[in-house]
Enzyme design. Structure first.
Site, PDB file in Angstrom:
ATOM      1  N   HIS A 158      35.216  72.280  60.148  1.00 33.49           N
ATOM      2  CA  HIS A 158      35.097  71.707  61.499  1.00 33.49           C
ATOM      3  C   HIS A 158      34.998  72.731  62.633  1.00 33.49           C
ATOM      4  O   HIS A 158      34.041  72.701  63.405  1.00 33.49           O
ATOM      5  CB  HIS A 158      36.253  70.728  61.742  1.00 33.49           C
ATOM      6  CG  HIS A 158      36.199  69.526  60.856  1.00 33.49           C
ATOM      7  ND1 HIS A 158      37.301  68.754  60.577  1.00 33.49           N
ATOM      8  CD2 HIS A 158      35.167  68.974  60.173  1.00 33.49           C
ATOM      9  CE1 HIS A 158      36.953  67.764  59.770  1.00 33.49           C
ATOM     10  NE2 HIS A 158      35.669  67.880  59.495  1.00 33.49           N
ATOM     11  N   ASP A 216      41.903  70.825  64.727  1.00 34.60           N
ATOM     12  CA  ASP A 216      41.725  71.613  63.498  1.00 34.60           C
ATOM     13  C   ASP A 216      41.989  73.100  63.692  1.00 34.60           C
ATOM     14  O   ASP A 216      42.306  73.791  62.721  1.00 34.60           O
ATOM     15  CB  ASP A 216      40.321  71.392  62.920  1.00 34.60           C
ATOM     16  CG  ASP A 216      40.234  70.068  62.159  1.00 34.60           C
ATOM     17  OD1 ASP A 216      41.125  69.822  61.322  1.00 34.60           O
ATOM     18  OD2 ASP A 216      39.299  69.288  62.405  1.00 34.60           O
TER      19      ASP A 216
END
Lengths: 370, 370
Positions: free
Chosen positions: A205, A301
């Site tokens: 990500h 993330d």
């Protein structure tokens, strides 16, 4: 069949609403908690959530036993507490629930990202919570789902198999047993170090978002995130990050799945390298890029996935240059210190532990609980 | 008017061909050197280069005095040696010319990128070159130009003012004087540390390329590099790199121009920040992205521009996290060690120098030449 297990779902977002409705439709008594009463006002007024899904999937109106913003009331009946909030909220949730937990309750983070269970347990310990609860984390959320209105949810897919692990791992069978009627798809994830270090979002990500930053912001994300965004050079950076993750795991004595192995396992997508395997995963077709860089692919993330893996690497002697470069750029883009905000080892309560002590803690628990 | 100054142009690429033809058309005797004879075979056969340019600019057939791949012959008549090759070739050129240089010759790197003159002088010294030559570097190439055939060149624009500096700076007036008839646009750049630390390509090129990596590779560069590629988040990273560059300069006692100041000076483009100033530079409209990541924006600007600035920062106590993150990702993408290949301080011959000693070396030269 223990259809009497009382579930409390914490969080009424895309995942939480789907899970609460799904559990209710399966016949379990379900409490739904959300910190902000306004977010669940319509659900409370209607007494439940309307669930839709794929062909043959669960659907209908899921009656909820209780909808509340009072955490004490939310936990009163709970046997299993399903935490379905962004992992940036886990520590806050732990603070809120600490005074109300009772012996025998199970807390499952859906998912933990990296270090979720460790952080949760550490906060409980810092809050001097004496209850003998079992904290566990799932490797990913079991659903692909979306909220479609104030009291509506839709499930696109339920995953086939999702590893989970309790802290310590000796308690994983107890968690699997408690969840087995509702969610037989959960499988033994070995330990929370395994579920944490198999967090593939950490690899995919943030890097994919940053290496497509200009395009995301100039088009509003109007391109295929994986198909257009994962080019050979971008894939080389993903490979380097993935190698760092697997090496950090190895330094703890853990054999983590490589990204290529994970793509084969999760999607039967094959390839000689990440570039090929990602492009051989038909499910990535049509997935758009995030519309902005102010997205959980970075805001969640980076601090909750990349930072703890990089911090483990730094502590146990693994070079994590690639991860560090991504974290630094994320800090610059968002003008914040993701290292300070992130799950560093002190926040996980494992700052002083040797490799052997961490493994023992994850597998068997602390000798002297405190 | 010293129209008798003999120029030798080293390098027959986009810039070298334009410069050789331009000088010849101005009436100077010009030698053109290129290492690979095949690259200049047509020029040699025709005896010169056909130059085109903008309205009112130089044009016509520039007769060359000599076209050669023999470096000794190339330097025999030279008073001013214009090096117009990628900066990755400067050290090799220095090795080749070292045995042939004579007292009084001037070597100008067009441009030096960062540390060009320092590296060149260091190689000459290592080759035990005893000739009293003056090595200088220009801050940028004076032309925007393109090769349009084996013996054709086109100049799109000649810059108004380009700073240059000799090593040591006490010799800059001598260089400006020698070049004044041909290139009155050159101005005093103060010192090679100034020209090196005002290298704006170091800031713009690699970061802009990496943060648009996915788009470059998936479209072949079919978008506007600055207009589409510099979005608010990308600009924040450019700002951070620029701040690091200016801080590294400050640690050496040098006030470098900020990117915003440079855009105002070079293009009269204004803005409160880099994002605004870049988007207010009409000249950036229509400039396409590089077609691939295998481009000098990384292969040259990382080792020859970013690495030496970052190395100076590390040596003199300035955090260069942003630069380091870009360098690391470039290393991963090209699977090479740009730190090892780049202009680190040992290659510039300033490894052992204090800040005061570096400044004295740049301004006045070494006390004991060797």
């Amino acid at each position: 069949m223990n259809k009497e297990t009382h579930y409390t779902v914490i969080g009424a977002g895309h995942g939480g609403k789907a899970m609460a409705a799904h559990l209710a439709l399966m016949g379990f008594p379900v409490t739904l908690y959300n910190r902000t009463p306004e977010h669940v006002a319509v659900i409370k007024a209607r007494g439940g959530i309307e669930l839709k899904s794929y062909n043959g999937g669960p659907y209908g109106f899921g009656d909820l036993a209780l909808v509340t913003s009072d955490i004490g009331a939310a936990l009163e009946q709970a046997e299993v507490i399903m935490v379905v909030v962004p992992s940036t909220g886990h520590a806050d949730i732990a603070h809120s629930v600490a005074p109300h937990l009772r012996d025998g309750q199970i807390v499952l983070l859906n998912p933990g990202r990296t270090g979720g269970a460790l952080e949760f347990a550490h906060v409980l310990s810092e809050c001097d919570c004496q209850a003998d609860v079992t904290v566990a984390e799932a490797e990913t959320l079991i659903y692909a789902s979306r909220s479609e209105g104030p009291a509506q949810a839709r499930i696109f897919r339920i995953k086939d198999a999702v590893p989970l692990a309790a802290l310590p791992a000796t308690r994983t069978p107890r968690v699997l047993e408690a969840l087995s009627t509702a969610f037989p798809l959960f499988i033994d994830g070995t330990s929370v170090l395994h579920t944490s270090l198999n967090n593939m979002g950490a690899i995919f990500h943030p890097a994919l978002t940053l290496l497509n930053a200009g395009r995301i912001e100039s088009t509003g994300g109007e391109f295929q995130f994986y198909i257009d965004g994962v080019t050979p050079s971008v894939a080389r950076i993903l490979e380097a990050l993935d190698r760092e993750r697997v090496t950090v795991a190895a330094s703890l004595g853990i054999r983590a799945r490589t990204g290529v192995e994970w793509l084969r396992m999760a999607y039967d997508a094959r390839g000689a390298n990440l570039y090929e395997a990602i492009h051989n995963q038909p499910g990535y077709r049509g997935i758009k890029a995030p519309p902005t860089l102010n997205h959980r692919y970075i805001t969640e993330d980076v601090p909750m996935s990349l930072v703890p893996i990089a911090a483990l690497g730094q502590r146990y002697g693994v070079q994590v240059w690639g991860m560090d470069s991504i974290i630094r750029q994320a800090c610059i883009v968002h003008q914040t210190d993701y290292w300070r905000r992130g799950r560093t080892l002190d926040k996980l309560g494992i700052m002083q532990l040797s490799v052997g002590e961490i493994m023992r803690y994850a597998m068997e628990g602390r000798n002297n609980k405190q």
